[in-house]
Design a protein around this motif. Structure first.
Motif, PDB file in Angstrom:
ATOM      1  N   ALA A 110     -11.516 -82.770   2.236  1.00 11.17           N
ATOM      2  CA  ALA A 110     -12.825 -83.414   2.316  1.00 11.17           C
ATOM      3  C   ALA A 110     -13.876 -82.397   1.877  1.00 11.17           C
ATOM      4  N   THR A 111     -15.040 -82.875   1.480  1.00 15.33           N
ATOM      5  CA  THR A 111     -16.066 -81.987   0.945  1.00 15.33           C
ATOM      6  C   THR A 111     -17.056 -81.575   2.029  1.00 15.33           C
ATOM      7  N   PRO A 112     -17.085 -80.285   2.384  1.00 17.09           N
ATOM      8  CA  PRO A 112     -18.106 -79.814   3.316  1.00 17.09           C
ATOM      9  C   PRO A 112     -19.440 -79.645   2.579  1.00 17.09           C
ATOM     10  N   THR A 113     -20.493 -79.376   3.317  1.00 13.44           N
ATOM     11  CA  THR A 113     -21.783 -79.127   2.684  1.00 13.44           C
ATOM     12  C   THR A 113     -21.800 -77.735   2.054  1.00 13.44           C
ATOM     13  N   PHE A 114     -21.333 -76.731   2.814  1.00 18.46           N
ATOM     14  CA  PHE A 114     -21.282 -75.349   2.326  1.00 18.46           C
ATOM     15  C   PHE A 114     -19.914 -74.747   2.626  1.00 18.46           C
ATOM     16  N   ILE A 115     -19.560 -73.718   1.856  1.00 18.90           N
ATOM     17  CA  ILE A 115     -18.331 -72.956   2.079  1.00 18.90           C
ATOM     18  C   ILE A 115     -18.670 -71.482   1.924  1.00 18.90           C
ATOM     19  N   ARG A 116     -17.982 -70.640   2.665  1.00 17.25           N
ATOM     20  CA  ARG A 116     -18.169 -69.187   2.549  1.00 17.25           C
ATOM     21  C   ARG A 116     -16.859 -68.504   2.914  1.00 17.25           C
ATOM     22  N   ILE A 117     -16.791 -67.211   2.647  1.00 22.54           N
ATOM     23  CA  ILE A 117     -15.641 -66.413   3.085  1.00 22.54           C
ATOM     24  C   ILE A 117     -16.161 -65.337   4.021  1.00 22.54           C
ATOM     25  N   LYS A 118     -15.492 -65.178   5.139  1.00 19.55           N
ATOM     26  CA  LYS A 118     -15.880 -64.177   6.133  1.00 19.55           C
ATOM     27  C   LYS A 118     -14.799 -63.115   6.176  1.00 19.55           C
ATOM     28  N   GLN A 119     -15.194 -61.894   5.876  1.00 19.56           N
ATOM     29  CA  GLN A 119     -14.275 -60.761   5.927  1.00 19.56           C
ATOM     30  C   GLN A 119     -14.412 -60.143   7.309  1.00 19.56           C
ATOM     31  N   THR A 120     -13.328 -60.139   8.087  1.00 19.72           N
ATOM     32  CA  THR A 120     -13.408 -59.753   9.493  1.00 19.72           C
ATOM     33  C   THR A 120     -12.953 -58.330   9.790  1.00 19.72           C
ATOM     34  N   ALA A 121     -12.283 -57.675   8.865  1.00 22.86           N
ATOM     35  CA  ALA A 121     -11.836 -56.301   9.094  1.00 22.86           C
ATOM     36  C   ALA A 121     -11.309 -55.727   7.792  1.00 22.86           C
ATOM     37  N   GLY A 122     -11.191 -54.415   7.773  1.00 18.63           N
ATOM     38  CA  GLY A 122     -10.532 -53.766   6.649  1.00 18.63           C
ATOM     39  C   GLY A 122     -11.451 -52.963   5.763  1.00 18.63           C
ATOM     40  N   ASN A 123     -10.845 -52.465   4.695  1.00 15.45           N
ATOM     41  CA  ASN A 123     -11.537 -51.625   3.728  1.00 15.45           C
ATOM     42  C   ASN A 123     -11.153 -52.134   2.345  1.00 15.45           C
TER      43      ASN A 123
END
Length: 122
Positions: free
Chosen positions: A94-107
């Motif tokens: 289904a189509t959301p209004t917005f999408i993003r990617i969240k980087q939670t840890a690492g280098n």
């Protein structure tokens, strides 16, 4: 961060500078007129943990806007791109209004590509 300045005397033990390894991408506005299904690909460089998130909230809605700080971001319904550490592909049913990617840890870094197919129905 290129500089840090304080307006008063501060002890060195009272200041902590750094990052917590959490970062988020810019939001991508999805096309609400396109066909619902969309493909997601995440490419990883280095060592990172990430999750693709979506929201139906819209700070630009003319009738019921949601303040940016009050938007609810939900982990993507496709677990192929939730809590991952490697390259992955997923599908939005289904189509959301917005999408993003969240980087939670690492280098390292992540790059997300989202492809919606078609524009308006005929």
């Amino acid at each position: 961060v290129t500089s840090i300045a304080v307006s008063a005397s501060v002890s060195l033990s009272g200041v902590t500078v750094g990052t917590n390894s959490v970062a988020g991408s810019r939001w991508a506005r999805m096309d609400g007129w396109a066909n619902a299904q969309a493909a997601i690909q995440v490419d990883v460089t280095g060592t990172v943990n990430y999750t693709v998130q979506t929201t139906m909230d819209d700070p630009n809605d003319p009738f019921s806007p949601v303040a940016q700080g009050s938007m609810t971001w939900i982990n993507c319904a496709d677990s192929a791109v939730v809590a991952k550490t490697a390259n992955a592909q997923g599908v939005l049913a289904a189509t959301p209004t917005f999408i993003r990617i969240k980087q939670t840890a690492g280098n390292g870094s992540t790059t997300m590509t989202v492809a919606q197919f078609s524009n308006a129905p005929y």
